[in-house]
Structure formats: C-alpha cells, structure tokens
Design a protein around this motif. Structure first.
Motif, PDB file in Angstrom:
ATOM      1  N   ILE A  12       0.820  -0.992   0.026  1.00  0.00           N
ATOM      2  CA  ILE A  12      -0.002  -0.041  -0.063  1.00  0.00           C
ATOM      3  C   ILE A  12       0.915   1.285  -0.152  1.00  0.00           C
ATOM      4  N   ILE A 136     -11.286  -1.912  12.513  1.00  0.00           N
ATOM      5  CA  ILE A 136     -11.307  -1.347  11.226  1.00  0.00           C
ATOM      6  C   ILE A 136     -11.379  -2.438  10.153  1.00  0.00           C
ATOM      7  N   ASN A 137     -12.310  -2.671   9.336  1.00  0.00           N
ATOM      8  CA  ASN A 137     -12.176  -3.806   8.350  1.00  0.00           C
ATOM      9  C   ASN A 137     -11.351  -3.590   7.225  1.00  0.00           C
ATOM     10  N   SER A 138     -11.079  -2.363   6.879  1.00  0.00           N
ATOM     11  CA  SER A 138     -10.323  -1.959   5.652  1.00  0.00           C
ATOM     12  C   SER A 138      -8.811  -1.789   5.784  1.00  0.00           C
ATOM     13  N   THR A 139      -8.009  -2.326   5.086  1.00  0.00           N
ATOM     14  CA  THR A 139      -6.540  -2.149   5.277  1.00  0.00           C
ATOM     15  C   THR A 139      -6.257  -0.786   4.843  1.00  0.00           C
ATOM     16  N   VAL A 140      -6.806  -0.303   3.849  1.00  0.00           N
ATOM     17  CA  VAL A 140      -6.545   1.029   3.346  1.00  0.00           C
ATOM     18  C   VAL A 140      -6.776   2.092   4.439  1.00  0.00           C
ATOM     19  N   GLU A 141      -7.992   1.906   5.228  1.00  0.00           N
ATOM     20  CA  GLU A 141      -8.367   2.552   6.360  1.00  0.00           C
ATOM     21  C   GLU A 141      -7.534   2.430   7.434  1.00  0.00           C
ATOM     22  N   GLN A 142      -7.046   1.259   7.847  1.00  0.00           N
ATOM     23  CA  GLN A 142      -6.174   1.027   8.717  1.00  0.00           C
ATOM     24  C   GLN A 142      -4.775   1.862   8.741  1.00  0.00           C
ATOM     25  N   SER A 144      -4.587   4.657   6.859  1.00  0.00           N
ATOM     26  CA  SER A 144      -4.947   6.059   6.997  1.00  0.00           C
ATOM     27  C   SER A 144      -4.875   6.428   8.499  1.00  0.00           C
TER      28      SER A 144
END
Length: 272
Positions: A12, A136-142, A144
């Motif tokens: 990412i 948090i379920n989304s890796t991208v949101e993690q 962030s």
C-alpha cells in the motif's frame, strides 16, 4: 494433490505528505485453516508490525523464535527472516524510511531492535492503537488511521540526515561531501548515519549491490530467460562468483542458485 493454503499479500503506497516517513505498507493474510511460513528478504528498514488473529512468529538465521503479541518494532532488517502466519491471521507492516524511525521515537538506538513499541515510550499507546485498528475492516483505512496517529509525533529531519537521505552520486563519498557542506568532521557524519539510520553507508552499499542482483534475477525469471550468472556479477559490480555467493549467504542464507529455485516462497517487500 494437496490443496495449497490461501495466502494473499500486497503493498500500500503512502500519500506524498508521508513519503519521507514510510516507503510503503505491506499486508499479508492467511485465509486458510493451516499455518503458512514465508521468508521476507532484508530491507535495511526498521519495521512496525501489527498482527491480527493468533500470534505470528518470526525466526532469523539463528533460529531464535519471536512471537508477535499485537505489535512489534524490528530492525533494521539486515538479513532475511522467516515468519509464520497461523490460520486466519494477518499482518500489517509499516516500513520506516531512512531516519524516520529515529524522528518518530526520539533518541532510541535503532540498531538490532526487537521490542514492543510501548516499551520504547513507557506508554500503552501502541496497544491502544492495535485495538482501534482491529475494529477497522479495511486495510487502506487502517493505514490512514496509522498515518494520522503518527502525525503529531514526527520531528523534523535535520540537515545532515536530509543530505544523507538524498545523496545520489555514486562516484563521490557522501560522508566527505556532506562533512564539507555542513562544516562537520567526517567522523561526526558517520556517527549520525549510524545512530539515526541504524546502519553504516558501507553496509548500505553492500545491500544495494545485493538488491540489484535480486532484481535482475526476478526480471529474467519473469521473462523466462535463461539466467547468466556472469552477467549478474558484471552488472552488479561483484569481483567474482564467490563474492556473489558470499553476499547471498550473508543476506538470505541461500546460494544464488538456491534462491532461484525457491524464490516463489520468498517475499520481496521492495518489489512493485
């Protein structure tokens, strides 16, 4: 034929604002019902690793096993290490760039570091961060969320470290040039490099030569070309085949031909 465990991994990228702090984030997950073991190539970076699910484990050449309880800081990663992801587990790894770990954690020795980050700060903030990330379920949101968490703690990069980070002329000695530019002794520049980056420039040059060899092997394999070892030796600046073998043994405990055979089982977090 036995079914293979389901293993997924990807990189990412980070926003431009954080490009001098992290090179990227690395995510891997094991969605199968059996443990998966992979080898991670050295990066010469200090990493912050979060584990979700059952504790992951890491072992280096010495075969000392370290179990990751929620999170760990580790580095600089000078040699390849194996990590085992239990069933239904995942890891998220932040790769600190250059001296950014030093700028984040303050005057902490970066050399041979293997600790829970809370031990460095005498605080439970990273344990608290792990609990937030686990919701948090989304890796991208993690990612962030981690970036926002880091923002208040980062210190500015000093002039010497900035010059060391951005020096690109392979024909000149960075220590000599930067010492003259900043009116310091060469010894002081070397000390700052080791203290704030965690490794010497001589170590880094050797690693870059090895990494170049790895990239050539990966590219030739991808194109299904027959690999010519003497071309690798010549392009990477090795004296002879024995020096090439010595570096591979040093960094990944495999000969070049063994790496060629087993590279599908080895993760290169610096590959695009």
């Amino acid at each position: 034929m036995e079914p293979q465990p389901q293993y997924n991994d990807f990189r990412i990228s980070v926003p431009a604002e954080f490009e001098n702090v992290f090179t990227h984030f690395y995510f891997a997950e094991n969605t199968s019902d059996i443990a998966v073991t992979k080898t991670l190539l050295p990066t010469y970076q200090t990493i912050l690793l979060f584990c979700f699910g059952e504790n992951a484990s890491m072992s280096a050449h010495e075969k000392t096993t370290i179990y990751v309880d929620k999170c760990i800081v580790f580095g600089p990663v000078r040699q390849a290490f194996e990590y085992t992801l239990p069933a239904r587990s995942s890891i998220l790894v932040a790769n600190f760039k250059d001296d950014s770990f030093f700028r984040f954690f303050g005057k902490v020795s970066v050399e041979n570091l293997i600790k829970h980050p809370d031990e460095l700060l005498n605080d439970n903030c990273f344990t608290d961060l792990w609990y937030r990330l686990s919701e948090i379920n989304s890796t991208v949101e993690q990612v962030s969320y981690i970036l926002e968490f880091c923002r208040p703690y980062l210190q500015y990069q000093d002039t010497t470290s900035h010059l060391l980070s951005s020096f690109e002329n392979d024909l000149l000695s960075p220590v000599k040039v930067i010492a003259e530019q900043t009116h310091q002794t060469e010894r002081n520049v070397q000390r700052k490099q080791k203290e704030q980056f965690g490794y010497s420039l001589k170590e880094l040059a050797r690693y870059k030569r090895f990494l170049k060899a790895i990239k050539i092997i990966e590219e030739e394999t991808k194109q299904q070309n027959k690999l010519k070892w003497f071309t690798v030796i010549d392009q990477c600046g090795y004296y002879d085949q024995s020096q090439l073998i010595h570096d591979f043994k040093h960094f990944i405990n495999l000969s070049p031909s063994q790496y060629l055979k087993f590279q599908q089982e080895i993760c290169n977090p610096k590959s695009e």
